[in-house]
Design an enzyme around this catalytic site. Structure first.
Site, PDB file in Angstrom:
ATOM      1  N   ASP A 114       0.931  -1.070   0.075  1.00 17.31           N
ATOM      2  CA  ASP A 114      -0.023   0.080  -0.029  1.00 17.31           C
ATOM      3  C   ASP A 114       0.868   1.173  -0.026  1.00 17.31           C
ATOM      4  OD1 ASP A 114      -2.364   1.493   0.433  1.00 17.31           O
ATOM      5  OD2 ASP A 114      -1.823   1.706   2.637  1.00 17.31           O
ATOM      6  N   ASP A 134      -0.315   5.022   0.774  1.00 17.47           N
ATOM      7  CA  ASP A 134      -0.422   6.055   1.942  1.00 17.47           C
ATOM      8  C   ASP A 134      -0.447   5.560   3.246  1.00 17.47           C
ATOM      9  OD1 ASP A 134      -0.765   7.950  -0.334  1.00 17.47           O
ATOM     10  OD2 ASP A 134      -2.824   7.490  -0.312  1.00 17.47           O
ATOM     11  N   ASP A 175      -1.312  -0.254   6.152  1.00 15.12           N
ATOM     12  CA  ASP A 175      -1.467   0.160   7.743  1.00 15.12           C
ATOM     13  C   ASP A 175      -3.100   0.064   7.635  1.00 15.12           C
ATOM     14  OD1 ASP A 175      -2.820   3.258   7.035  1.00 15.12           O
ATOM     15  OD2 ASP A 175      -1.966   2.309   5.213  1.00 15.12           O
TER      16      ASP A 175
END
Length: 234
Positions: free
Chosen positions: A17, A19, A192
């Site tokens: 991922d 961001d 995250d």
């Protein structure tokens, strides 16, 4: 779940991922703030709506088509040359200063090991492609944008948004286009966010990376590896 010793001959697939995983910020939200700073958007009206959409994303209730139209409107209106020039400034002023050595090193570790490295992001392709390249990653799966007859973006989404279950679908299709299936690779995914649980559950090696509180709790419950790239503190 496979391990390196169980699948020594399988290609290794490292998914990231973007961001808050590789970057300690949200690139889509950051691009919106940058658009305000360079005078493309009204700070009060755009900023309020941008923050509201970001909160919806964090809560897992984002209306993706509405958000993409909103987020790309100024860029679409300005046209390709001006938008690309602005993005180069965005890279220099916002993104590159935020690229932390630990994140760069982790990506490079996988690249140098010969792994297939893919950044898979919910953020649209205009914002994310130069960022992926800055990390040295050629393979990007992002939310794709429709184009008009001239080849410039319209502000509409093309295909399936690359988020939540859509990340699994898009990644499965990406593998199939290379005559691969999930069982043909040994896969690792760093993320995250709870939005990425579908893909974390799909891979062989899920890694909760700078996880938010909910994902950290889930990772601890399931015994997933946890990595904090930006801080040693939980």
């Amino acid at each position: 779940m496979s391990t390196s010793s169980e699948s020594p001959n399988k290609p290794k697939l490292a998914l990231f991922d973007l961001d808050h995983t590789l970057l300690p910020l949200d690139s889509d939200h950051g691009w919106g703030e940058f658009s305000i700073d360079i005078g493309w958007c009204d700070r009060e009206a755009f900023g309020r709506q941008n923050d509201a959409f970001f909160a919806d994303y964090q809560a897992g209730r984002l209306n993706v088509p509405d958000y993409v139209r909103f987020a790309t409107a100024a860029m679409v209106q300005r046209g390709e040359a001006e938008a690309n020039a602005a993005h180069r400034r965005f890279m220099d002023e916002v993104i590159r200063p935020a690229m932390k050595p630990a994140a760069i090193a982790l990506v490079q570790e996988h690249l140098q090991a010969g792994d297939i490295v893919v950044i898979t992001s919910a953020t649209n392709e205009f914002v994310t492609r130069p960022i992926a390249l800055a990390f040295g990653v050629q393979h990007l799966l992002a939310t794709e944008l429709a184009r008009d007859a001239s080849g410039w973006f319209t502000g509409e989404i093309a295909g399936i948004p690359n988020m939540r279950e859509g990340k699994v679908v898009r990644m499965t299709d990406w593998l199939a286009a290379r005559d691969l299936a999930w069982e043909d690779v040994e896969s690792t995914f760093y993320s995250d966010s709870m939005n990425d649980v579908p893909l974390l559950e799909k891979v062989d090696h899920p890694v909760a990376t700078n996880p938010d509180a909910r994902l950290r709790a889930l990772a601890e419950e399931r015994g997933w590896r946890i990595v904090d790239l930006f801080s040693e503190a939980p």
